[in-house]
Enzyme design. Structure first.
Site, PDB file in Angstrom:
ATOM      1  N   CYS A 117     -34.981 -64.938   0.164  1.00 17.64           N
ATOM      2  CA  CYS A 117     -34.307 -65.390  -1.066  1.00 17.64           C
ATOM      3  C   CYS A 117     -32.857 -65.787  -0.787  1.00 17.64           C
ATOM      4  O   CYS A 117     -32.183 -66.324  -1.669  1.00 17.64           O
ATOM      5  CB  CYS A 117     -34.362 -64.302  -2.124  1.00 17.64           C
ATOM      6  SG  CYS A 117     -36.038 -63.839  -2.568  1.00 17.64           S
ATOM      7  N   HIS A 257     -28.208 -64.162  -6.918  1.00 16.43           N
ATOM      8  CA  HIS A 257     -29.661 -64.287  -6.818  1.00 16.43           C
ATOM      9  C   HIS A 257     -30.271 -63.525  -7.989  1.00 16.43           C
ATOM     10  O   HIS A 257     -29.892 -62.380  -8.273  1.00 16.43           O
ATOM     11  CB  HIS A 257     -30.121 -63.717  -5.479  1.00 16.43           C
ATOM     12  CG  HIS A 257     -31.603 -63.612  -5.363  1.00 16.43           C
ATOM     13  ND1 HIS A 257     -32.449 -64.626  -5.745  1.00 16.43           N
ATOM     14  CD2 HIS A 257     -32.407 -62.593  -4.919  1.00 16.43           C
ATOM     15  CE1 HIS A 257     -33.701 -64.254  -5.536  1.00 16.43           C
ATOM     16  NE2 HIS A 257     -33.704 -63.027  -5.046  1.00 16.43           N
ATOM     17  N   ASN A 287     -37.761 -63.908 -10.640  1.00  8.89           N
ATOM     18  CA  ASN A 287     -37.179 -64.141  -9.311  1.00  8.89           C
ATOM     19  C   ASN A 287     -37.850 -65.378  -8.700  1.00  8.89           C
ATOM     20  O   ASN A 287     -39.012 -65.322  -8.299  1.00  8.89           O
ATOM     21  CB  ASN A 287     -37.419 -62.896  -8.455  1.00  8.89           C
ATOM     22  CG  ASN A 287     -36.859 -63.038  -7.050  1.00  8.89           C
ATOM     23  OD1 ASN A 287     -36.489 -64.128  -6.624  1.00  8.89           O
ATOM     24  ND2 ASN A 287     -36.819 -61.928  -6.327  1.00  8.89           N
TER      25      ASN A 287
HETATM   26  O1  UT7 Z   1     -35.651 -61.195  -3.756  1.00 13.75           O
HETATM   27  C1  UT7 Z   1     -36.009 -59.949  -3.240  1.00 13.75           C
HETATM   28  C2  UT7 Z   1     -37.289 -59.537  -3.885  1.00 13.75           C
HETATM   29  N1  UT7 Z   1     -37.407 -58.151  -4.191  1.00 13.75           N
HETATM   30  C3  UT7 Z   1     -36.673 -57.505  -5.135  1.00 13.75           C
HETATM   31  O2  UT7 Z   1     -35.735 -57.994  -5.678  1.00 13.75           O
HETATM   32  C4  UT7 Z   1     -37.115 -56.111  -5.478  1.00 13.75           C
HETATM   33  C5  UT7 Z   1     -35.995 -55.159  -5.756  1.00 13.75           C
HETATM   34  N2  UT7 Z   1     -36.504 -53.964  -6.398  1.00 13.75           N
HETATM   35  C6  UT7 Z   1     -36.670 -53.880  -7.744  1.00 13.75           C
HETATM   36  O3  UT7 Z   1     -36.329 -54.798  -8.475  1.00 13.75           O
HETATM   37  C7  UT7 Z   1     -37.234 -52.602  -8.303  1.00 13.75           C
HETATM   38  O4  UT7 Z   1     -37.346 -51.645  -7.272  1.00 13.75           O
HETATM   39  C8  UT7 Z   1     -38.605 -52.787  -8.998  1.00 13.75           C
HETATM   40  C9  UT7 Z   1     -38.430 -53.549 -10.288  1.00 13.75           C
HETATM   41  C10 UT7 Z   1     -39.579 -53.524  -8.079  1.00 13.75           C
HETATM   42  C11 UT7 Z   1     -39.197 -51.414  -9.334  1.00 13.75           C
HETATM   43  O5  UT7 Z   1     -38.295 -50.698 -10.165  1.00 13.75           O
HETATM   44  P1  UT7 Z   1     -37.884 -49.198  -9.788  1.00 13.75           P
HETATM   45  O6  UT7 Z   1     -36.983 -48.723 -10.848  1.00 13.75           O
HETATM   46  O7  UT7 Z   1     -37.372 -49.217  -8.373  1.00 13.75           O
HETATM   47  O8  UT7 Z   1     -39.250 -48.453  -9.897  1.00 13.75           O
HETATM   48  P2  UT7 Z   1     -40.079 -47.662  -8.747  1.00 13.75           P
HETATM   49  O9  UT7 Z   1     -40.654 -48.609  -7.747  1.00 13.75           O
HETATM   50  O10 UT7 Z   1     -39.250 -46.524  -8.253  1.00 13.75           O
HETATM   51  O11 UT7 Z   1     -41.271 -47.090  -9.619  1.00 13.75           O
HETATM   52  C12 UT7 Z   1     -41.055 -46.171 -10.717  1.00 13.75           C
HETATM   53  C13 UT7 Z   1     -42.390 -45.947 -11.421  1.00 13.75           C
HETATM   54  C14 UT7 Z   1     -43.510 -45.630 -10.452  1.00 13.75           C
HETATM   55  O12 UT7 Z   1     -44.351 -44.673 -11.071  1.00 13.75           O
HETATM   56  P3  UT7 Z   1     -44.246 -43.119 -10.735  1.00 13.75           P
HETATM   57  O13 UT7 Z   1     -44.530 -43.015  -9.249  1.00 13.75           O
HETATM   58  O14 UT7 Z   1     -42.852 -42.706 -11.082  1.00 13.75           O
HETATM   59  O15 UT7 Z   1     -45.309 -42.493 -11.590  1.00 13.75           O
HETATM   60  C15 UT7 Z   1     -44.269 -46.919 -10.304  1.00 13.75           C
HETATM   61  O16 UT7 Z   1     -45.618 -46.732  -9.971  1.00 13.75           O
HETATM   62  O17 UT7 Z   1     -42.803 -47.144 -12.094  1.00 13.75           O
HETATM   63  C16 UT7 Z   1     -44.125 -47.489 -11.693  1.00 13.75           C
HETATM   64  N3  UT7 Z   1     -44.258 -48.939 -11.754  1.00 13.75           N
HETATM   65  C17 UT7 Z   1     -44.585 -49.618 -12.863  1.00 13.75           C
HETATM   66  N4  UT7 Z   1     -44.863 -49.174 -14.108  1.00 13.75           N
HETATM   67  C18 UT7 Z   1     -45.148 -50.116 -15.032  1.00 13.75           C
HETATM   68  C19 UT7 Z   1     -44.053 -49.848 -10.742  1.00 13.75           C
HETATM   69  N5  UT7 Z   1     -44.265 -51.099 -11.198  1.00 13.75           N
HETATM   70  C20 UT7 Z   1     -44.597 -50.960 -12.510  1.00 13.75           C
HETATM   71  C21 UT7 Z   1     -44.896 -51.910 -13.512  1.00 13.75           C
HETATM   72  N6  UT7 Z   1     -45.174 -51.437 -14.755  1.00 13.75           N
HETATM   73  N7  UT7 Z   1     -44.920 -53.224 -13.286  1.00 13.75           N
END
Ligand code: UT7
Length: 357
Positions: A117, A257, A287
């Site tokens: 990205c 970004h 994104n």
């Molecule tokens: O250009 C580069 C591309 N990549 C990025 O920019 C990614 C950067 N990272 C992020 O934006 C964030 O880490 C995410 C949006 C991907 C995830 O948010 P987070 O606050 O880091 O959540 P997490 O991965 O720590 O997950 C928290 C909880 C988990 O459940 P448990 O284990 O706490 O029960 C996940 O399984 O949220 C759950 N989860 C979801 N729940 C509902 C993960 N994705 C989803 C979803 N809907 N889509």
């Protein structure tokens, strides 16, 4: 070669996003997620999805045509076409060659840049230097991605994030003190495993097994990428400002970004910038990877968020890991619409939202 370096500036900007909108509510019907979760954790409300027949070069071509028209530059006058993409039409030929041919840029060299990205920042830096050294007079730099084609639509950790779009700029020599004033390109390959599309290359050539195991789709450790992004975005913005001797208080507009609103807010805080000076459109596009900065740049210009003479900081992070930034001083007076300012309160919508040419 000229005895002194010249300044390279952006004299035309174009953007394109496909017509089909995929909302968070649509995603609620596809995976276990909710609009509330997506908005709260990312800031994204909807994204655009390329049609089955649309590839990244089609999106890039539409954006490039608009950028050239704004700049008043004919395709045959281009010296170079650079496309930053993570979703090329195919392994080879380069997507830039497809765009070069479709444009009719007969005199131009063409190549792709693969830097996640951060690709547009890398490509902008490369293109600028061809102008600065006198090796080129007119360069087209595009960022184009259609990652919807590479997402696992059953993986809620990734499928909610990405959208398809393209943006493009035309670079030319500009008066001293304007255009690209500094840039910084960084990488840490040790973080590569955090965001990959594992199969289809020479490590894991395509096979029935790689397809069955969904190894041709995006694999990401989101939390780790998040922490990395929060750390580097503000840092690299400060670095490009320091290099040019410009204080953060003089920044007119930050174009980050567009990956996650929380990451953008952290970068703004690090710079001491109010969110009124940070351009955000990820709520409508998600994104869009290498396209996110030029698309945001186009909308910021059209919406009157960038004024003549403004210092504009662009920062990005992505797979690689890569990150980088560029400081651009906008031209003092209108040169086409790109260097001018559309009336404030513009619709902030991308033109040409229908099918690509
Ligand atoms: O250009 C580069 C591309 N990549 C990025 O920019 C990614 C950067 N990272 C992020 O934006 C964030 O880490 C995410 C949006 C991907 C995830 O948010 P987070 O606050 O880091 O959540 P997490 O991965 O720590 O997950 C928290 C909880 C988990 O459940 P448990 O284990 O706490 O029960 C996940 O399984 O949220 C759950 N989860 C979801 N729940 C509902 C993960 N994705 C989803 C979803 N809907 N889509």
């Amino acid at each position: 070669m000229p005895e002194t370096l010249r300044y390279a500036g952006i004299v035309g900007v174009g953007a394109y996003a496909p017509q089909r909108v995929l909302t968070n509510e649509d995603l609620e019907r596809m995976v276990e997620t909710s609009n509330e979760w997506i908005v709260e954790r990312t800031g994204i409300r909807e994204r655009r999805i390329a049609a089955p027949e649309q590839a990244s070069s089609d999106l890039a071509l539409a954006a490039a045509r608009e950028a050239l028209a704004q700049a008043g530059v004919a395709p045959e006058d281009l010296d170079l076409v650079i496309v930053a993409t993570n979703s090329p039409d195919m392994f080879f030929p380069a997507t830039a060659c497809l765009v070069q041919d479709a444009l009719g840029a007969r005199r131009a060299g063409a190549f792709d840049v693969s830097a996640g990205c951060t690709g547009f920042i890398y490509a902008l830096s490369i293109g600028s230097q061809f102008i600065m050294t006198g090796a080129a007079e007119k360069v087209l730099v595009a960022g184009a991605d259609s990652l919807s084609k590479m997402v696992n639509w059953e993986d809620r950790g990734t499928c909610i994030l990405f959208g398809d779009a393209a943006g493009a700029v035309v670079l030319e020599p500009v008066p001293e003190g304007y255009g690209v004033l500094s840039f910084s390109l960084r990488a840490d390959g040790s973080g590569g495993p955090l965001l990959t599309l594992p199969a289809g290359g020479s490590r894991l050539p395509a096979s029935h097994e790689t397809v069955d195991r969904r190894l041709h789709t995006i694999h990401m450790q989101g939390r780790e990428i998040f922490k990395f992004a929060v750390r580097v975005m503000g840092e690299v913005a400060l670095e490009v400002l320091r290099k040019a001797g410009v204080g953060p208080d003089r920044v007119g507009c930050l174009i980050p970004h567009q990956a996650n609103l929380r990451i953008i807010e952290a970068a703004a805080k690090r710079l001491g910038l109010g969110m009124d000076r940070v351009f955000v459109n990820l709520d409508r596009y998600g994104n869009t990877s290498a396209a996110s900065i030029p698309v945001a740049l186009k909308e910021a210009l059209d919406g009157g968020y960038i004024r003549p003479g403004d210092y504009v900081v662009m920062v990005a992070f992505g797979t690689g890991l890569t990150w980088g930034g560029a400081l651009v001083r906008w031209l003092p007076e209108a040169r086409g619409r790109a260097a001018g300012v559309a009336p404030a309160g513009g619709q902030n919508e991308l033109p040409g939202q229908d099918s690509p040419p």
